[in-house]
Design an enzyme around this catalytic site. Structure first.
Site, PDB file in Angstrom:
ATOM      1  N   ARG A 163      -7.209  12.890   0.639  1.00  0.00           N
ATOM      2  CA  ARG A 163      -6.160  13.431   1.515  1.00  0.00           C
ATOM      3  C   ARG A 163      -4.759  12.937   1.147  1.00  0.00           C
ATOM      4  O   ARG A 163      -3.781  13.539   1.515  1.00  0.00           O
ATOM      5  CB  ARG A 163      -6.457  13.118   2.976  1.00  0.00           C
ATOM      6  CG  ARG A 163      -6.284  11.676   3.361  1.00  0.00           C
ATOM      7  CD  ARG A 163      -6.251  11.523   4.865  1.00  0.00           C
ATOM      8  NE  ARG A 163      -7.575  11.566   5.439  1.00  0.00           N
ATOM      9  CZ  ARG A 163      -7.943  10.808   6.476  1.00  0.00           C
ATOM     10  NH1 ARG A 163      -7.077   9.996   7.030  1.00  0.00           N
ATOM     11  NH2 ARG A 163      -9.146  10.873   6.959  1.00  0.00           N
ATOM     12  N   HIS A 193      -3.675  -4.753   7.644  1.00  0.00           N
ATOM     13  CA  HIS A 193      -3.774  -3.660   8.600  1.00  0.00           C
ATOM     14  C   HIS A 193      -2.879  -3.919   9.804  1.00  0.00           C
ATOM     15  O   HIS A 193      -3.055  -4.906  10.510  1.00  0.00           O
ATOM     16  CB  HIS A 193      -5.204  -3.392   9.090  1.00  0.00           C
ATOM     17  CG  HIS A 193      -5.424  -1.918   9.313  1.00  0.00           C
ATOM     18  ND1 HIS A 193      -4.893  -1.268  10.371  1.00  0.00           N
ATOM     19  CD2 HIS A 193      -6.053  -0.992   8.550  1.00  0.00           C
ATOM     20  CE1 HIS A 193      -5.208   0.021  10.271  1.00  0.00           C
ATOM     21  NE2 HIS A 193      -5.904   0.218   9.177  1.00  0.00           N
ATOM     22  N   ASN A 224       0.856  -1.187   0.000  1.00  0.00           N
ATOM     23  CA  ASN A 224       0.000   0.000   0.000  1.00  0.00           C
ATOM     24  C   ASN A 224       0.898   1.245   0.000  1.00  0.00           C
ATOM     25  O   ASN A 224       1.728   1.420   0.895  1.00  0.00           O
ATOM     26  CB  ASN A 224      -0.890  -0.031   1.255  1.00  0.00           C
ATOM     27  CG  ASN A 224      -1.799   1.176   1.337  1.00  0.00           C
ATOM     28  OD1 ASN A 224      -1.370   2.301   1.152  1.00  0.00           O
ATOM     29  ND2 ASN A 224      -3.064   0.946   1.637  1.00  0.00           N
ATOM     30  N   HIS A 268      -5.588   3.729  -1.649  1.00  0.00           N
ATOM     31  CA  HIS A 268      -6.927   4.045  -1.143  1.00  0.00           C
ATOM     32  C   HIS A 268      -7.300   5.437  -1.625  1.00  0.00           C
ATOM     33  O   HIS A 268      -6.687   6.425  -1.206  1.00  0.00           O
ATOM     34  CB  HIS A 268      -6.889   3.977   0.394  1.00  0.00           C
ATOM     35  CG  HIS A 268      -8.219   4.194   1.049  1.00  0.00           C
ATOM     36  ND1 HIS A 268      -8.399   4.062   2.405  1.00  0.00           N
ATOM     37  CD2 HIS A 268      -9.442   4.515   0.556  1.00  0.00           C
ATOM     38  CE1 HIS A 268      -9.674   4.294   2.708  1.00  0.00           C
ATOM     39  NE2 HIS A 268     -10.315   4.590   1.606  1.00  0.00           N
ATOM     40  N   ASP A 312      -0.107   4.512  -0.047  1.00  0.00           N
ATOM     41  CA  ASP A 312      -0.793   5.758   0.361  1.00  0.00           C
ATOM     42  C   ASP A 312       0.143   6.757   1.028  1.00  0.00           C
ATOM     43  O   ASP A 312       0.042   7.967   0.827  1.00  0.00           O
ATOM     44  CB  ASP A 312      -1.917   5.457   1.370  1.00  0.00           C
ATOM     45  CG  ASP A 312      -3.070   4.698   0.750  1.00  0.00           C
ATOM     46  OD1 ASP A 312      -3.102   4.550  -0.483  1.00  0.00           O
ATOM     47  OD2 ASP A 312      -3.932   4.229   1.524  1.00  0.00           O
ATOM     48  N   HIS A 313       1.052   6.238   1.885  1.00  0.00           N
ATOM     49  CA  HIS A 313       1.855   7.176   2.671  1.00  0.00           C
ATOM     50  C   HIS A 313       2.918   7.903   1.860  1.00  0.00           C
ATOM     51  O   HIS A 313       3.442   8.921   2.295  1.00  0.00           O
ATOM     52  CB  HIS A 313       2.473   6.475   3.882  1.00  0.00           C
ATOM     53  CG  HIS A 313       1.431   6.127   4.896  1.00  0.00           C
ATOM     54  ND1 HIS A 313       0.444   7.001   5.284  1.00  0.00           N
ATOM     55  CD2 HIS A 313       1.201   4.993   5.588  1.00  0.00           C
ATOM     56  CE1 HIS A 313      -0.336   6.426   6.167  1.00  0.00           C
ATOM     57  NE2 HIS A 313       0.099   5.200   6.369  1.00  0.00           N
ATOM     58  N   GLU A 366     -11.037  -9.402   2.986  1.00  0.00           N
ATOM     59  CA  GLU A 366      -9.745  -9.069   3.578  1.00  0.00           C
ATOM     60  C   GLU A 366      -9.990  -9.004   5.081  1.00  0.00           C
ATOM     61  O   GLU A 366     -10.789  -8.180   5.548  1.00  0.00           O
ATOM     62  CB  GLU A 366      -9.199  -7.733   3.077  1.00  0.00           C
ATOM     63  CG  GLU A 366      -7.861  -7.394   3.743  1.00  0.00           C
ATOM     64  CD  GLU A 366      -7.238  -6.086   3.275  1.00  0.00           C
ATOM     65  OE1 GLU A 366      -7.406  -5.706   2.103  1.00  0.00           O
ATOM     66  OE2 GLU A 366      -6.585  -5.436   4.114  1.00  0.00           O
ATOM     67  N   GLY A 370       1.294  -1.561   4.302  1.00  0.00           N
ATOM     68  CA  GLY A 370       1.654  -0.206   3.903  1.00  0.00           C
ATOM     69  C   GLY A 370       2.619   0.455   4.850  1.00  0.00           C
ATOM     70  O   GLY A 370       3.824   0.550   4.587  1.00  0.00           O
ATOM     71  N   HIS A 371       2.106   0.886   5.991  1.00  0.00           N
ATOM     72  CA  HIS A 371       2.841   1.747   6.905  1.00  0.00           C
ATOM     73  C   HIS A 371       4.223   1.191   7.270  1.00  0.00           C
ATOM     74  O   HIS A 371       5.224   1.917   7.228  1.00  0.00           O
ATOM     75  CB  HIS A 371       1.989   1.979   8.165  1.00  0.00           C
ATOM     76  CG  HIS A 371       2.526   3.040   9.051  1.00  0.00           C
ATOM     77  ND1 HIS A 371       3.360   2.759  10.106  1.00  0.00           N
ATOM     78  CD2 HIS A 371       2.386   4.381   9.029  1.00  0.00           C
ATOM     79  CE1 HIS A 371       3.692   3.880  10.702  1.00  0.00           C
ATOM     80  NE2 HIS A 371       3.117   4.886  10.073  1.00  0.00           N
ATOM     81  N   THR A 378      -8.081   3.479   8.262  1.00  0.00           N
ATOM     82  CA  THR A 378      -9.308   2.691   8.359  1.00  0.00           C
ATOM     83  C   THR A 378      -9.332   2.012   9.723  1.00  0.00           C
ATOM     84  O   THR A 378      -8.394   1.293  10.072  1.00  0.00           O
ATOM     85  CB  THR A 378      -9.336   1.634   7.230  1.00  0.00           C
ATOM     86  OG1 THR A 378      -8.996   2.284   6.015  1.00  0.00           O
ATOM     87  CG2 THR A 378     -10.705   1.005   7.113  1.00  0.00           C
ATOM     88  N   ARG A 429      -9.499   8.115  -1.099  1.00  0.00           N
ATOM     89  CA  ARG A 429     -10.477   8.562  -0.099  1.00  0.00           C
ATOM     90  C   ARG A 429     -11.369   9.653  -0.671  1.00  0.00           C
ATOM     91  O   ARG A 429     -10.958  10.397  -1.566  1.00  0.00           O
ATOM     92  CB  ARG A 429      -9.738   9.101   1.129  1.00  0.00           C
ATOM     93  CG  ARG A 429      -9.153   8.013   1.993  1.00  0.00           C
ATOM     94  CD  ARG A 429      -8.514   8.606   3.240  1.00  0.00           C
ATOM     95  NE  ARG A 429      -8.271   7.571   4.214  1.00  0.00           N
ATOM     96  CZ  ARG A 429      -9.121   7.246   5.184  1.00  0.00           C
ATOM     97  NH1 ARG A 429     -10.245   7.901   5.335  1.00  0.00           N
ATOM     98  NH2 ARG A 429      -8.838   6.268   6.014  1.00  0.00           N
ATOM     99  N   GLU A 454      -8.511   0.449  -2.891  1.00  0.00           N
ATOM    100  CA  GLU A 454      -9.326   0.472  -1.666  1.00  0.00           C
ATOM    101  C   GLU A 454     -10.294   1.618  -1.798  1.00  0.00           C
ATOM    102  O   GLU A 454      -9.891   2.728  -2.175  1.00  0.00           O
ATOM    103  CB  GLU A 454      -8.430   0.733  -0.456  1.00  0.00           C
ATOM    104  CG  GLU A 454      -7.948  -0.495   0.221  1.00  0.00           C
ATOM    105  CD  GLU A 454      -7.152  -0.111   1.463  1.00  0.00           C
ATOM    106  OE1 GLU A 454      -7.516   0.854   2.160  1.00  0.00           O
ATOM    107  OE2 GLU A 454      -6.153  -0.768   1.699  1.00  0.00           O
TER     108      GLU A 454
HETATM  109  N1  PXP Z   1      -5.832  -3.061   4.347  1.00  0.00           N
HETATM  110  C1  PXP Z   1      -6.722  -2.045   4.448  1.00  0.00           C
HETATM  111  C2  PXP Z   1      -8.140  -2.323   4.094  1.00  0.00           C
HETATM  112  C3  PXP Z   1      -6.322  -0.761   4.857  1.00  0.00           C
HETATM  113  O1  PXP Z   1      -7.218   0.236   4.929  1.00  0.00           O
HETATM  114  C4  PXP Z   1      -4.960  -0.540   5.137  1.00  0.00           C
HETATM  115  C5  PXP Z   1      -4.502   0.825   5.542  1.00  0.00           C
HETATM  116  O2  PXP Z   1      -4.613   1.707   4.478  1.00  0.00           O
HETATM  117  C6  PXP Z   1      -4.067  -1.614   5.004  1.00  0.00           C
HETATM  118  C7  PXP Z   1      -4.531  -2.868   4.646  1.00  0.00           C
HETATM  119  C8  PXP Z   1      -2.606  -1.461   5.278  1.00  0.00           C
HETATM  120  O3  PXP Z   1      -2.429  -1.195   6.619  1.00  0.00           O
HETATM  121  P1  PXP Z   1      -0.995  -0.739   7.150  1.00  0.00           P
HETATM  122  O4  PXP Z   1      -0.711   0.591   6.533  1.00  0.00           O
HETATM  123  O5  PXP Z   1      -1.187  -0.679   8.629  1.00  0.00           O
HETATM  124  O6  PXP Z   1      -0.025  -1.788   6.702  1.00  0.00           O
END
Ligand code: PXP
Length: 236
Positions: free
Chosen positions: A48, A190, A6, A42, A8-9, A150, A212-213, A100, A44, A69
């Site tokens: 953002r 997550h 992921n 994602h 996003d960051h 998921e 992701g993170h 989320t 949104r 997402e």
């Molecule tokens: N799965 C979903 C549905 C999420 O919303 C996220 C966070 O955007 C992730 C996985 C990834 O989570 P993390 O960034 O904590 O790895």
């Protein structure tokens, strides 16, 4: 177990300066070259981090698999049908949340979700529902006709004690088995990181994880040394 990253960051960091760098599209390319099995972003409602341009370019450039997402809202569903990601993961969305926070209440929104799942599938988009590891939600997910779930691993990831972590891993395991029994594919995600992912791998029903993170945070540190040296070279 497949690993989807992921990104996003990367976009969060770009938006912090409102410019063009770092570009999540470039990040996706690097993730794929490193061997990632897919790219997740994602879009949104408040845009953002990831924006429409990112998803359009990712659709054109991602060569593995693009998982979008998204909330099951009219605007975003229409955008997904226009851009055609390989997969859509439906998530609940609250404007004030940092990330989320919980899984979808599929049971409480069965008719709406069934309709959205069907519309996306009609355009050959595989659909996954992000849900807590709760039997009633898994059964409701099956009733929507979704291809996959998921499993939300946030609670497992946040467990403070080893005993609690083991208990919550079993909850994830049971959920994965139930979904497989019902004929659905199983992803998880997550809060997964370099310390808590290995036990999840023992759940053979889980085909794919979305991380992701932890990866973006680690990338900063494994890349910092080289980044500083490159800048230093410009000062000498
Ligand atoms: N799965 C979903 C549905 C999420 O919303 C996220 C966070 O955007 C992730 C996985 C990834 O989570 P993390 O960034 O904590 O790895």
């Amino acid at each position: 177990m497949r690993l989807c990253i992921n990104i996003d960051h990367i976009a969060t960091l770009r938006e912090a300066r409102g410019g063009l760098e770092p570009d999540p599209v470039t990040a996706a390319h690097v993730c794929e070259l490193a061997g990632a099995d897919g790219i997740v972003c994602h879009l949104r409602e408040d845009r953002r981090h990831i924006n429409d341009r990112d998803v359009r370019l990712l659709r054109e450039t991602v060569k593995t698999k693009l998982d979008l997402e998204m909330a099951a809202t009219e605007e975003i569903v229409a955008f997904a049908i226009e851009t055609l990601p390989d997969m859509a993961t439906l998530v609940p969305e609250r404007r004030q949340e940092l990330t989320t926070e919980e899984g979808l209440d599929v049971k409480g929104h069965l008719h709406q979700l069934r309709d959205v799942v069907q519309r996306l599938q009609q355009h050959d988009i595989e659909v996954s529902l992000f849900i807590d590891p709760v039997p009633q939600q898994i059964e409701a997910a099956r009733e929507t006709g979704a291809d996959k779930i998921e499993i939300h691993t946030g609670e497992y990831a946040n467990a403070r004690t080893e005993e609690k972590r083991r208990q919550l891993l079993d909850v994830v395991r049971d959920a994965a088995r139930r979904a497989r029994e019902l004929g659905m594919g199983v992803n998880a995600g997550h809060g997964l990181n370099y310390l808590n992912l290995s036990p999840v791998r023992t759940i053979t029903e889980i085909e794919e994880v979305s991380v992701g993170h932890a990866v973006i945070a680690r990338a900063l540190f494994v890349g910092m040394d080289r980044a500083v040296k490159e800048m230093l070279a410009l000062t000498r």
